[in-house]
Scaffold this motif. Structure first.
Motif, short mmCIF file in Angstrom:
data_model
loop_
_atom_site.label_atom_id
_atom_site.label_comp_id
_atom_site.label_asym_id
_atom_site.label_seq_id
_atom_site.Cartn_x
_atom_site.Cartn_y
_atom_site.Cartn_z
N ASP A 234 -2.96 9.64 4.52
CA ASP A 234 -2.34 8.97 3.40
C ASP A 234 -1.54 7.55 3.60
OD1 ASP A 234 -3.03 11.49 2.18
OD2 ASP A 234 -1.22 12.34 2.30
N ASN A 235 -1.48 7.48 4.83
CA ASN A 235 -0.92 6.07 5.05
C ASN A 235 -1.87 5.03 4.94
OD1 ASN A 235 -2.56 6.82 7.25
ND2 ASN A 235 -0.96 6.31 8.80
N SER A 236 -3.22 5.18 4.58
CA SER A 236 -4.13 4.34 4.36
C SER A 236 -4.11 4.00 2.80
CB SER A 236 -5.43 4.74 4.61
OG SER A 236 -5.54 4.93 6.13
#
Length: 363
Positions: free
Chosen positions: A114-116
């Protein structure tokens, strides 16, 4: 609504590279995460009509929807019912999607974490949106987490597996004609010319004489400088010398050399080309370096060229310097533009009507 064909992430990336070559466009447009977004939106059918923006009634996705896609789902779950089920679960959230994938007997293995999400949204999707390749709901505030993204129909058609490479090239060219600015199309055309340059490069000199140069980017740059830059920039250009790899040096106009009282030593010739503008008084001597792999006119090179000119009997005050690059996006330009000598100029093969000058402004 019928769904588009399922297309793998690697094939999406290959086609994005054909549409947006990295030598001419920002790499975010053809990055793996951009390919993941295209593959996921095709899988769920997030496609809107050409020229339309998605609305609340459109099938749209969040960036996280694209990040949660995985190869095993694309490969093994391709029925309409399965694709709709996957889309519905992703819309409810990551836990619901994981539960669905596990119920199918698959490991939950998303392409990205999700950090992308910000990279996909801020760079890839917004970059593609500027070309009309994707659309976003305009009725939502930018801070909203509500799904908003979809492919445009015409762009989605470029990923149709039924298109062979020849038909795909035609379709991409047609899409570019409607969505890509003329300057970008010129850069792509220049790139194609370079890629096709597997044979000798024929250069037409200002006097109409033809010269065959060895294949390669350096020769294509010399051709561009002589046929395009000199024709636009100089009043009455005469190409005095051209040098090539392998110590091949051509003195192209001995009569002009004699008239100017010069005796250029081939053995000591440093520049890739010397072009004199005899339309100016006194004549201006343009020393050209082609930076296909390196070789820009930096301060050290400029000092050496001044010494070379002095030995040839050229007044340093009549000397001008030009470095030719393939593109502003080319790795050499990105690395060496900062090293250009003061008082020199740069020209780019894929933007032939422009010139960069690094000169001291008058006080």
């Amino acid at each position: 609504m019928s769904l588009p064909a399922v297309v793998g992430r690697s094939e999406c990336e290959r086609r994005l590279l054909l549409v947006f070559p990295r030598e001419t466009h920002d790499t975010v447009l053809s990055s793996p995460v951009a390919a993941a977004a295209v593959a996921a939106m095709l899988y769920v059918g997030a496609v809107v009509g050409e020229g339309e923006e998605p609305t609340k009634d459109s099938r749209v996705v969040r960036p996280s929807t694209c990040l949660w896609m995985q190869d095993t789902v694309l490969e093994a779950r391709q029925t309409r019912e399965e694709r709709d089920e996957w889309f519905g679960a992703a819309a409810r959230g990551k836990r619901a999607l994981q539960a669905l994938v596990v119920s199918w007997g698959l490991d939950f293995a998303p392409w990205y974490g999700d950090n992308s999400r910000e990279t996909l949204r801020d760079e890839a999707l917004n970059g593609l949106r500027r070309y009309g390749a994707v659309g976003a709901r305009a009725d939502l505030p930018t801070t909203s987490s509500t799904p908003r993204w979809a492919l445009s129909e015409e762009f989605a058609q470029l990923f149709d597996p039924r298109l062979d490479d020849a038909d795909l090239e035609v379709a991409i060219d047609a899409w570019r004609d409607r969505h890509v600015a003329p300057g970008d199309r010129l850069r792509i055309s220049s790139l194609r010319k370079r890629q096709a340059g597997a044979h000798r490069v024929n250069v037409t000199l200002p006097d109409g004489e033809h010269r065959a140069l060895e294949p390669g980017d350096a020769s294509l740059l010399l051709q561009g400088v002589i046929e395009e830059w000199a024709a636009r920039r100089l009043r009455d250009p005469v190409v005095l010398t051209i040098s090539e790899p392998g110590a091949k040096v051509y003195v192209t106009d001995a009569a002009v050399l004699e008239e100017l009282g010069l005796s250029i030593s081939v053995g000591e010739l440093l520049p890739d080309a010397v072009i004199v503008d005899i339309g100016r008084t006194p004549p201006e001597f343009w020393v050209v370096e082609v930076a296909a792999t390196d070789g820009v006119v930096d301060d050290d090179r400029k000092a050496r060229l001044f010494e070379w000119a002095r030995l040839q009997g050229i007044d340093p005050g009549q000397l001008r310097f030009l470095t030719a690059f393939l593109s502003r996006n080319h790795s050499v330009a990105k690395r060496r533009l900062k090293d250009l000598a003061v008082g020199s100029h740069a020209w780019f093969l894929d933007e032939p009507r422009l010139e960069l000058s690094w000169v001291v402004l008058d006080d």
